[in-house]
Design a protein around this motif. Structure first.
Motif, mmCIF file in Angstrom:
data_model
loop_
_atom_site.group_PDB
_atom_site.id
_atom_site.type_symbol
_atom_site.label_atom_id
_atom_site.label_comp_id
_atom_site.label_asym_id
_atom_site.label_seq_id
_atom_site.Cartn_x
_atom_site.Cartn_y
_atom_site.Cartn_z
ATOM 1 N N LEU A 87 -34.087 -104.950 31.591
ATOM 2 C CA LEU A 87 -35.482 -104.876 32.008
ATOM 3 C C LEU A 87 -36.359 -104.396 30.864
ATOM 4 O O LEU A 87 -37.382 -104.993 30.541
ATOM 5 C CB LEU A 87 -35.606 -103.938 33.211
ATOM 6 N N TYR A 88 -35.935 -103.310 30.230
ATOM 7 C CA TYR A 88 -36.737 -102.775 29.142
ATOM 8 C C TYR A 88 -36.672 -103.683 27.918
ATOM 9 O O TYR A 88 -37.667 -103.918 27.244
ATOM 10 C CB TYR A 88 -36.259 -101.372 28.769
ATOM 11 N N ALA A 89 -35.475 -104.219 27.637
ATOM 12 C CA ALA A 89 -35.291 -104.986 26.402
ATOM 13 C C ALA A 89 -36.174 -106.228 26.362
ATOM 14 O O ALA A 89 -36.788 -106.520 25.341
ATOM 15 C CB ALA A 89 -33.829 -105.371 26.246
ATOM 16 N N VAL A 90 -36.272 -106.950 27.486
ATOM 17 C CA VAL A 90 -37.103 -108.159 27.465
ATOM 18 C C VAL A 90 -38.569 -107.781 27.227
ATOM 19 O O VAL A 90 -39.298 -108.493 26.549
ATOM 20 C CB VAL A 90 -36.969 -109.007 28.753
ATOM 21 N N LEU A 91 -38.956 -106.614 27.771
ATOM 22 C CA LEU A 91 -40.337 -106.194 27.558
ATOM 23 C C LEU A 91 -40.576 -105.768 26.108
ATOM 24 O O LEU A 91 -41.610 -106.057 25.520
ATOM 25 C CB LEU A 91 -40.692 -105.056 28.517
ATOM 26 N N TYR A 92 -39.583 -105.085 25.551
ATOM 27 C CA TYR A 92 -39.696 -104.723 24.137
ATOM 28 C C TYR A 92 -39.812 -105.989 23.285
ATOM 29 O O TYR A 92 -40.592 -106.050 22.336
ATOM 30 C CB TYR A 92 -38.483 -103.911 23.681
ATOM 31 N N ALA A 93 -39.025 -107.004 23.617
ATOM 32 C CA ALA A 93 -39.080 -108.259 22.859
ATOM 33 C C ALA A 93 -40.459 -108.899 22.988
ATOM 34 O O ALA A 93 -41.038 -109.376 22.014
ATOM 35 C CB ALA A 93 -38.003 -109.218 23.343
ATOM 36 N N ALA A 94 -41.010 -108.867 24.217
ATOM 37 C CA ALA A 94 -42.328 -109.457 24.440
ATOM 38 C C ALA A 94 -43.390 -108.714 23.635
ATOM 39 O O ALA A 94 -44.244 -109.327 23.000
ATOM 40 C CB ALA A 94 -42.674 -109.435 25.920
ATOM 41 N N VAL A 95 -43.309 -107.384 23.663
ATOM 42 C CA VAL A 95 -44.286 -106.600 22.902
ATOM 43 C C VAL A 95 -44.146 -106.900 21.409
ATOM 44 O O VAL A 95 -45.131 -107.120 20.711
ATOM 45 C CB VAL A 95 -44.095 -105.089 23.170
ATOM 46 N N GLY A 96 -42.897 -106.943 20.938
ATOM 47 C CA GLY A 96 -42.679 -107.242 19.523
ATOM 48 C C GLY A 96 -43.260 -108.585 19.135
ATOM 49 O O GLY A 96 -43.745 -108.769 18.021
ATOM 50 N N SER A 97 -43.236 -109.524 20.084
ATOM 51 C CA SER A 97 -43.662 -110.881 19.747
ATOM 52 C C SER A 97 -45.179 -111.008 19.592
ATOM 53 O O SER A 97 -45.655 -111.923 18.940
ATOM 54 C CB SER A 97 -43.185 -111.863 20.804
ATOM 55 N N ILE A 98 -45.938 -110.093 20.192
ATOM 56 C CA ILE A 98 -47.389 -110.247 20.064
ATOM 57 C C ILE A 98 -47.939 -109.458 18.880
ATOM 58 O O ILE A 98 -49.110 -109.568 18.549
ATOM 59 C CB ILE A 98 -48.153 -109.872 21.357
ATOM 60 N N ILE A 99 -47.094 -108.681 18.238
ATOM 61 C CA ILE A 99 -47.544 -107.914 17.069
ATOM 62 C C ILE A 99 -47.256 -108.736 15.817
ATOM 63 O O ILE A 99 -46.235 -109.387 15.710
ATOM 64 C CB ILE A 99 -46.761 -106.585 16.986
ATOM 65 N N SER A 100 -48.178 -108.700 14.863
ATOM 66 C CA SER A 100 -47.963 -109.438 13.613
ATOM 67 C C SER A 100 -47.444 -108.551 12.501
ATOM 68 O O SER A 100 -46.760 -109.002 11.605
ATOM 69 C CB SER A 100 -49.254 -110.094 13.145
ATOM 70 N N ARG A 101 -47.807 -107.287 12.561
ATOM 71 C CA ARG A 101 -47.397 -106.414 11.471
ATOM 72 C C ARG A 101 -46.614 -105.233 12.021
ATOM 73 O O ARG A 101 -46.946 -104.684 13.063
ATOM 74 C CB ARG A 101 -48.624 -105.905 10.718
ATOM 75 N N THR A 102 -45.596 -104.847 11.263
ATOM 76 C CA THR A 102 -44.735 -103.757 11.704
ATOM 77 C C THR A 102 -45.507 -102.454 11.867
ATOM 78 O O THR A 102 -45.121 -101.609 12.672
ATOM 79 C CB THR A 102 -43.587 -103.526 10.702
ATOM 80 N N GLU A 103 -46.606 -102.318 11.120
ATOM 81 C CA GLU A 103 -47.367 -101.065 11.197
ATOM 82 C C GLU A 103 -47.954 -100.860 12.597
ATOM 83 O O GLU A 103 -48.151 -99.735 13.034
ATOM 84 C CB GLU A 103 -48.523 -101.066 10.185
ATOM 85 N N ASP A 104 -48.248 -101.948 13.276
ATOM 86 C CA ASP A 104 -48.879 -101.832 14.592
ATOM 87 C C ASP A 104 -47.875 -101.582 15.708
ATOM 88 O O ASP A 104 -48.241 -101.361 16.848
ATOM 89 C CB ASP A 104 -49.641 -103.124 14.927
ATOM 90 N N LEU A 105 -46.613 -101.634 15.340
ATOM 91 C CA LEU A 105 -45.576 -101.646 16.360
ATOM 92 C C LEU A 105 -45.535 -100.365 17.179
ATOM 93 O O LEU A 105 -45.498 -100.400 18.405
ATOM 94 C CB LEU A 105 -44.217 -101.888 15.687
#
Lengths: 300, 434
Positions: free
Chosen positions: B311-329
């Motif tokens: 449950l958490y992992a798919v959401l983490y993946a989704a969040v990661g996918s909308i960020i372009s730069r690691t700094e914003d993560l």
């Protein structure tokens, strides 16, 4: 049969049209040039061909059929900002990408070694991408795009940022792939590469197709307007000839702009009567000039 | 499917080799080892002055007027396995006793005081510096209980067999306690609750912590991995080779295996540490027994761990996918971190109140249920259907959020530039015809 065919493809993003009715055909063993300034719609077109995004109108056919999953194994892609994992070894990531394209680990490894050997960098096998120079990273990106010997290869600005030696190397490789039957969709804004490689081109400007067709035909459609003259001594009175619009003195000769082809003959006659001639050429327009002209016209 | 495996293998192999993973795993393993050995180390440093180690401690036993009782105690004491040794004193000589206590000869002393109207004298323990230890108390209780029965029964002119008979019910009672914790014969009554309960407590505690920490680290890894792929633009190659769905789930499963691998290595470290002879002693003292682990709880923990992770992992993946730069993560995954913190703290703070309403409610909320249901099952009373309902809710939300995340992922990986707002994301989804 046509390898790749785009028919009136339209892509509209929420507030603007990214690609407006583009049509193009790529045959087997052909390099097709997609030209345009930044933001003209090249990348969007390529992404649609790759199946990353879907066209709003029109259709894209591959070997006569619409997009299907099997195509993933037949297509190779070198994105404009070629991406590889910075911290992963060349061998690991490229065999990984090969496997994702349907190769076995063994085949991918063999193919990678072949390509590294070909580019004369076999010692990069165990190197991480971040350890390589930018040009060499690009070569690795190129290998990643062709490792599975794709039928349809999409190269977005493949030669940008490379030194002349490597440009030649990649160019000859691209030609080799073409001769082996690959259909290549090639985007660039460096016209000299296109003149050397492409049979057919499309010039995009602000989402619209402004020029399209066979490169030779396009060139013949545009009038020849430049005469290069190389002479021993000075030649007088060139600017007084009818049809001559501009005369520029160059190192060891003249560059003359003409408005009609007949003027060339009278230039030659005038020059012959006054000096020894080393060189005389009525130049066909460069693609660069055509591009600027086409884009300029549609701007007005 | 084939491709998913390739992604899983690549994700796992790459991460397992990274220095950061190896270092964090090692540090955690060292912390665990220190933690497990801590009780032993503390015992080592606070042990009684002269002997220093876990030698027998001496307790004074004042015979006084209860000669018979004291003798009996000494006899039955000899049959007990105990760390305490009884030192007989003829009379209650305050001066001598306190002198001996000061010199460390005895820890404290025991005497019997006649009770008015009582058949059995009161037992008084006078301690030296420390308070009466739990183990001593339990040992004394056990020994004296039998003696008490015996002494009372004597007045009734019963035969030896009858006396044994009287003692029997007491033994039945203790045997029923024993059943739950085989191999821990003399510990009963020392710890509040049985050994099995204590073990459940420890297990639930460990599972909740494990869940939280591995989720935090693997979740972060997933999100940053996706963002890295995006910012290095390898994403464009990846999504033209593999469907985003198998790519996302390949990554999620790869990281799950990594998490499980980490847990397994921690498990091995813990097991090795507990196997050390000195720790077996300490465990026994703490009334913990490995064999008392409830396998059902362990399996349930694993199931909820895996599901909660998904449950958490798919959401983490989704969040990661909308960020372009690691700094914003860091900023972008904050909400997820908060939610997992809530799940963690509700569980930890409810360990002592496993039947509270808060826990009951949160065990049906998919984001908190993986930890809270464990507390309820392990420490409270929960009907089977509630566990099943919680499980179903969790699975349904995994499917729902998995679907949503896949959509976001598919759209997000193509969006570059500043972090898109929800509205922009929806627009892009529509534009891409996802």
């Amino acid at each position: 049969m046509l390898r790749l065919q785009l028919e009136d493809v339209v892509k509209i993003y929420a507030d603007k049209t990214a690609v407006n009715r583009i049509s193009l055909e790529v045959e087997e063993g052909e390099i097709y040039g997609l030209l345009g300034a930044n933001g003209a719609g090249k990348t969007t077109t390529m992404r649609m061909v790759l199946g990353l995004i879907y066209p709003d109108e029109g259709k894209i056919l591959y070997n006569g059929k619409p997009y299907n999953k099997e195509l993933r194994r037949l297509m190779g892609y070198l994105p404009e900002e070629r991406g590889l994992y910075p911290k992963v070894k060349v061998s690991e990531q490229i065999t990984y990408l090969g496997q994702l394209r349907g190769m076995s680990a063994k085949e991918a490894d063999k193919s990678l070694k072949y390509w590294l050997e070909k580019f004369e960098v076999p010692d990069y096998y165990d190197k991480k991408i971040e350890e390589l120079s930018k040009g060499n990273q690009q070569k690795m990106g190129f290998i990643a795009a062709v490792i599975h010997n794709p039928q349809i290869l999409i190269l977005d600005e493949a030669f940008s940022g490379l030194d002349p030696v490597n440009v030649e190397l990649l160019k000859s490789t691209v030609k080799e792939l073409r001769d082996n039957g690959a259909s290549i969709l090639f985007s660039t804004h460096r016209m000299e590469h296109v003149e050397e490689l492409c049979r057919n081109i499309t010039i995009l400007h602000r989402s619209n197709t402004v020029v399209k067709g066979n490169l030779k035909e396009i060139k013949s459609r545009y009038p020849r307007e430049e005469v290069v003259l190389g002479t021993e001594g000075e030649v007088q009175g060139l600017d007084k000839l009818s049809g001559v619009t501009e005369v520029t003195r160059t190192e060891g000769g003249y560059l003359i702009r003409i408005s009609e082809l007949e003027a060339a003959q009278s230039i030659l006659n005038t020059a012959m009567s006054q000096s020894v001639i080393h060189k005389f050429e009525v130049k066909e327009p460069t693609l660069n000039q055509i591009f600027i002209k086409a884009v300029g016209e549609s701007n007005e | 499917m084939n491709n998913t495996w390739t992604v899983i293998r690549f994700t796992f192999m790459n991460k397992v080799k990274t220095k950061s993973f190896l270092v964090t795993t090692l540090i955690f393993a060292i912390l665990l080892s220190v933690g497990i050995n801590l009780p032993y180390l503390i015992q080592l440093f606070t042990g009684d002055g002269d002997s220093g180690s876990k030698a027998a401690e001496r307790i004074g036993l004042v015979y006084g007027q209860q000669q018979e009782l004291a003798t009996e105690l000494e006899t039955s004491w000899g049959q007990l396995t105990t760390n305490y040794e009884l030192i007989p004193y003829e009379t209650e000589d305050q001066q001598l006793l306190s002198q001996d206590m000061d010199n460390g000869l005895i820890e404290g002393y025991l005497k019997f005081e006649e009770q008015e109207g009582g058949l059995f004298p009161a037992v008084v323990y006078t301690a030296g510096e420390d308070r009466m230890e739990l183990e001593l108390q339990s040992n004394l209780q056990a020994a004296l209980q039998i003696i008490k029965t015996r002494s009372i029964a004597q007045g009734l002119n019963l035969t030896e067999a009858q006396i044994t008979e009287i003692n029997t019910p007491v033994q039945i009672e203790s045997r029923s306690l024993d059943a739950g914790n085989a191999g821990d014969a003399e510990g009963e009554g020392a710890f509040p609750g049985s050994s099995a309960e204590a073990m459940d407590y420890v297990l639930v505690y460990a599972l909740v912590i494990l869940f939280f920490f591995t989720l935090m680290s693997t979740g972060n890894m997933i999100a940053s991995e996706v963002t890295t792929e995006k910012s290095s633009r390898i994403m464009e190659i990846l999504i033209t080779s593999v469907s985003p769905l198998s790519q996302m789930f390949g990554k999620v499963i790869g990281m799950l295996l990594l998490g499980l691998f980490q847990i397994l290595s921690f498990g091995v470290v813990v097991a090795i540490n507990l196997m050390l002879p000195h720790n077996i002693e300490v465990l026994k003292d703490l009334n913990l027994d490995i064999s008392a682990i409830d396998p059902a709880l362990l399996i349930l923990g694993l199931v909820f761990y895996i599901l909660g992770y998904f449950l958490y992992a798919v959401l983490y993946a989704a969040v990661g996918s909308i960020i372009s730069r690691t700094e914003d993560l860091g900023q972008a995954i904050m909400p997820l971190t908060m939610v997992s913190l809530v799940a963690f703290y509700i569980a930890i703070f409810s360990l002592s109140t496993p039947n509270s309403t808060l826990l009951k409610v949160s065990s049906f909320i998919p984001f908190t249920s993986p930890t809270t249901i464990l507390v309820r099952v392990g420490l409270g009373d929960v009907p089977m259907w509630e566990v099943a309902a919680s499980l179903v809710i969790l699975i349904v939300s995994i499917l729902a959020f998995g679907w949503l995340s896949a959509k976001i992922y598919r759209t997000g990986v193509l969006l570059y530039g500043k972090r898109p707002s929800f509205k922009e994301l929806m627009k892009a989804m529509k534009a891409y015809k996802m």
